[in-house]
Design a protein around this motif. Structure first.
Motif, PDB file in Angstrom:
ATOM      1  N   SER A  56       0.822  -1.213   0.000  1.00  0.00           N
ATOM      2  CA  SER A  56       0.000   0.000   0.000  1.00  0.00           C
ATOM      3  C   SER A  56       0.856   1.264   0.000  1.00  0.00           C
ATOM      4  O   SER A  56       0.420   2.291  -0.527  1.00  0.00           O
TER       5      SER A  56
ATOM      6  N   GLU B  52       5.179   1.492  11.493  1.00  0.00           N
ATOM      7  CA  GLU B  52       4.820   2.919  11.373  1.00  0.00           C
ATOM      8  C   GLU B  52       3.964   3.428  12.534  1.00  0.00           C
ATOM      9  O   GLU B  52       4.094   4.585  12.926  1.00  0.00           O
ATOM     10  N   HIS B  53       3.057   2.582  13.024  1.00  0.00           N
ATOM     11  CA  HIS B  53       2.117   3.084  14.031  1.00  0.00           C
ATOM     12  C   HIS B  53       2.450   2.572  15.441  1.00  0.00           C
ATOM     13  O   HIS B  53       2.674   3.360  16.342  1.00  0.00           O
ATOM     14  N   SER B  56       5.788   3.848  16.378  1.00  0.00           N
ATOM     15  CA  SER B  56       6.097   5.161  15.794  1.00  0.00           C
ATOM     16  C   SER B  56       6.979   6.002  16.705  1.00  0.00           C
ATOM     17  O   SER B  56       7.649   6.910  16.255  1.00  0.00           O
ATOM     18  N   ASN B  57       6.997   5.700  17.990  1.00  0.00           N
ATOM     19  CA  ASN B  57       7.790   6.540  18.899  1.00  0.00           C
ATOM     20  C   ASN B  57       9.133   5.918  19.278  1.00  0.00           C
ATOM     21  O   ASN B  57       9.722   6.283  20.284  1.00  0.00           O
ATOM     22  N   MET B  83       2.834   0.107  20.862  1.00  0.00           N
ATOM     23  CA  MET B  83       1.584   0.606  21.439  1.00  0.00           C
ATOM     24  C   MET B  83       0.419  -0.282  20.997  1.00  0.00           C
ATOM     25  O   MET B  83       0.456  -0.921  19.952  1.00  0.00           O
ATOM     26  N   PRO B  86      -5.434   1.388  18.839  1.00  0.00           N
ATOM     27  CA  PRO B  86      -6.560   2.072  19.498  1.00  0.00           C
ATOM     28  C   PRO B  86      -7.881   1.454  19.064  1.00  0.00           C
ATOM     29  O   PRO B  86      -8.008   0.981  17.928  1.00  0.00           O
ATOM     30  N   ALA B  88     -10.392   2.870  18.260  1.00  0.00           N
ATOM     31  CA  ALA B  88     -10.974   3.652  17.172  1.00  0.00           C
ATOM     32  C   ALA B  88     -10.611   3.087  15.795  1.00  0.00           C
ATOM     33  O   ALA B  88     -11.270   3.390  14.805  1.00  0.00           O
ATOM     34  N   GLN B  90     -10.906   0.906  12.969  1.00  0.00           N
ATOM     35  CA  GLN B  90     -11.873  -0.081  12.516  1.00  0.00           C
ATOM     36  C   GLN B  90     -11.505  -0.572  11.137  1.00  0.00           C
ATOM     37  O   GLN B  90     -10.969   0.186  10.338  1.00  0.00           O
ATOM     38  N   GLY B 109      -3.905   0.111   3.480  1.00  0.00           N
ATOM     39  CA  GLY B 109      -3.393  -1.094   4.139  1.00  0.00           C
ATOM     40  C   GLY B 109      -4.484  -1.932   4.784  1.00  0.00           C
ATOM     41  O   GLY B 109      -4.567  -3.152   4.566  1.00  0.00           O
TER      42      GLY B 109
ATOM     43  N   MET C  24       9.463  12.578  14.376  1.00  0.00           N
ATOM     44  CA  MET C  24       9.314  11.377  15.197  1.00  0.00           C
ATOM     45  C   MET C  24       7.897  11.233  15.737  1.00  0.00           C
ATOM     46  O   MET C  24       7.416  10.128  15.942  1.00  0.00           O
ATOM     47  N   ALA C  25       7.218  12.354  15.980  1.00  0.00           N
ATOM     48  CA  ALA C  25       5.901  12.315  16.618  1.00  0.00           C
ATOM     49  C   ALA C  25       4.753  12.403  15.625  1.00  0.00           C
ATOM     50  O   ALA C  25       3.595  12.190  15.990  1.00  0.00           O
ATOM     51  N   ILE C  27       3.385  10.733  13.022  1.00  0.00           N
ATOM     52  CA  ILE C  27       2.396   9.664  12.783  1.00  0.00           C
ATOM     53  C   ILE C  27       1.578   9.393  14.044  1.00  0.00           C
ATOM     54  O   ILE C  27       0.356   9.251  13.983  1.00  0.00           O
ATOM     55  N   ALA C  28       2.243   9.363  15.199  1.00  0.00           N
ATOM     56  CA  ALA C  28       1.517   9.137  16.452  1.00  0.00           C
ATOM     57  C   ALA C  28       0.508  10.260  16.690  1.00  0.00           C
ATOM     58  O   ALA C  28      -0.600  10.021  17.182  1.00  0.00           O
ATOM     59  N   ASP C  31      -2.492   9.608  14.405  1.00  0.00           N
ATOM     60  CA  ASP C  31      -3.280   8.488  14.923  1.00  0.00           C
ATOM     61  C   ASP C  31      -4.090   8.917  16.146  1.00  0.00           C
ATOM     62  O   ASP C  31      -5.269   8.578  16.273  1.00  0.00           O
ATOM     63  N   ARG C  34      -6.996  11.089  15.121  1.00  0.00           N
ATOM     64  CA  ARG C  34      -8.077  10.318  14.505  1.00  0.00           C
ATOM     65  C   ARG C  34      -8.925   9.645  15.587  1.00  0.00           C
ATOM     66  O   ARG C  34     -10.156   9.703  15.580  1.00  0.00           O
ATOM     67  N   ALA C  35      -8.231   9.032  16.559  1.00  0.00           N
ATOM     68  CA  ALA C  35      -8.949   8.338  17.633  1.00  0.00           C
ATOM     69  C   ALA C  35      -9.775   9.338  18.447  1.00  0.00           C
ATOM     70  O   ALA C  35     -10.905   9.044  18.843  1.00  0.00           O
ATOM     71  N   GLN C  38     -13.007  10.909  16.185  1.00  0.00           N
ATOM     72  CA  GLN C  38     -13.820  10.162  15.220  1.00  0.00           C
ATOM     73  C   GLN C  38     -15.326  10.239  15.481  1.00  0.00           C
ATOM     74  O   GLN C  38     -16.106  10.119  14.552  1.00  0.00           O
TER      75      GLN C  38
END
Ligand SMILES: Nc1ncnc2c1ncn2[C@@H]1O[C@H](COP(=O)(O)OP(=O)(O)O)[C@@H](O)[C@H]1O
Ligand SMILES: Nc1ncnc2c1ncn2[C@@H]1O[C@H](COP(=O)(O)OP(=O)(O)O)[C@@H](O)[C@H]1O
Lengths: 111, 144, 111, 144
Positions: A56, B52-53, B56-57, B83, B86, B88, B90, B109, C24-25, C27-28, C31, C34-35, C38
């Protein structure tokens, strides 16, 4: 990311000389596409015959390459393997690009 | 025969482990090239998301993949210590019709994972994420 | 990326509990946004008082957060330090967001 | 006094080295908080670009930064062994007016570099990229 540039009567052909456009190659692919198309004015065809795998991130990079094309130019795709085609169709991006089974030999008069 | 592999959660680490998984699946499967292609794609998406997620940190995460050879399918288990996913997040059922003026460059993805993997399950315990799923074996075309 | 969510009469306030929104931060941050948004239906205000540094990736992540907001909701910014404000204005993204010097106490009747 | 630092070309490595540069600049500058902020931002953009673009095909690149304390400015030199910057990369002079329907999420880095850094020069020799630039010292506000 090696990209071979060939000017043909059918347009500029950009052949990806790598087997994978994945998360590792995505940024290099975008950068190479920007460098290869920046003075382009007509149609560019991305020849994917060597590419056996995209994920992707690779798909996202191809969409980004389409969006960063200079105004008035087109980006079309050719020679997708079945694995590559599957990724495009799952993401419904097969409707966004003109996809050629083979490299067009000349620019068809009716397009 | 089941097998287990480990990798760094980096683009290069993931590329290497996918190649090793592809080799191991090929050695254990007669024909079935399509099954292997699908398994590689789903694993690529899952491992990329973890790198990536979930991680990520940090620069240095590790991912473990276990594969079980069922009669009709490959069962995969993926473990990481990043981590939690989450609530959220879905699973989209399918891709939206793209609009020319705002083409997405990401978010493909989960669609790929959801379409190609079956029995997707997620659990978290003691700081470890555990994702399991199966990839149904596509029969090799019979010669005739 | 810690994000504190407080519902106020002026809207949902999302306070970034980190000093940096950098590569570094980024993408987090996306995310977490988004959470946090939503199920949102009204206005969300991103409180940046704790943020002392953003780079272009952080800026990109805030723009991405705006784009991924549910339809019909707004994302506004509050309490930008001078370093953060500079990045927004260099990139001309200060015209894209409604920016509050302080957290709005109530939703002003004239907006 | 000049100083030199090195880092891994990763988000965490870059974050650490920026913090160390900030400390060293503060120790050498009376007042001048704004100069340090600008230097940190320009360096962040340059180091991120090296990590994302010049080293996009590897997990393990290294970056060296040298800083020279001129009377009126800080002069920086940044070295890496990644890919060359393609000639096609041109410094944008300023940001385009954003259109609501197609807001960019990237491409801001070169604008920041170009606006805030002076005397930007790029050379490549023996596989090493060398970028140099100066950040003019903003005088600390005089008390009155
Ligand atoms: N392992 C994970 N941990 C945390 N969040 C995740 C994970 N996988 C996916 N997500 C979330 O789901 C979103 C969609 O994922 P995906 O479809 O793979 O697109 P992308 O990763 O390109 O954003 C991500 O942006 C992220 O917010
Ligand atoms: N060090 C570098 N090496 C190679 N290409 C670079 C480098 N820095 C920038 N570029 C190119 O310039 C483009 C714009 O850079 P930038 O404005 O920082 O935005 P971004 O990195 O978010 O794309 C990049 O996408 C890349 O193609």
């Amino acid at each position: 990311m090696r990209l071979t540039r060939t000017t043909t009567p059918a347009g500029l052909v950009l052949r990806v000389e790598e087997a994978r456009i994945d998360a590792m190659a995505a940024i290099a692919f975008k950068d190479a596409m920007r460098a290869a198309t920046q003075d382009e004015t007509g149609r560019a065809i991305l020849d994917l015959s060597e590419v056996t795998f995209i994920d992707s991130s690779g798909l996202g990079a191809i969409v980004a390459a389409l969006k960063q094309m200079p105004d008035g130019t087109a980006l079309e795709l050719a020679c997708l393997s079945s694995a590559v085609e599957k990724v495009f169709s799952l993401a419904r991006m097969d409707t966004v690009f003109k996809i050629h089974k083979q490299l067009p030999v000349t620019y068809p008069a009716d397009v | 025969m089941p097998f287990e592999v480990q990798c760094d959660a980096t683009p290069a680490g993931i590329r290497r482990v996918l190649s090793s998984i592809r080799t191991q699946l090929s050695e254990r499967t007669l024909g079935g090239a399509e099954t292997i292609t699908i398994a590689e794609l789903v694993l690529a998406e899952i491992l990329n998301n973890i790198s990536e997620h979930a991680y990520s940190n940090t620069d240095c995460g590790t991912i473990n993949v276990m594969a079980d050879d069922l009669v009709w399918a490959w069962q995969f288990h993926v473990f990481d210590q990043g981590m939690a996913i989450p609530e959220a997040v879905q699973l989209p059922t399918e891709a939206a019709t793209p609009e020319a003026s705002r083409l997405p460059e990401s978010g493909f993805g989960l669609i790929i994972i959801n379409t190609l993997a079956d029995n997707l399950e997620y659990k978290r315990s003691n700081g470890t994420n555990h994702l399991s799923f199966v990839i149904t074996k596509v029969p090799a075309p019979t010669p005739h």
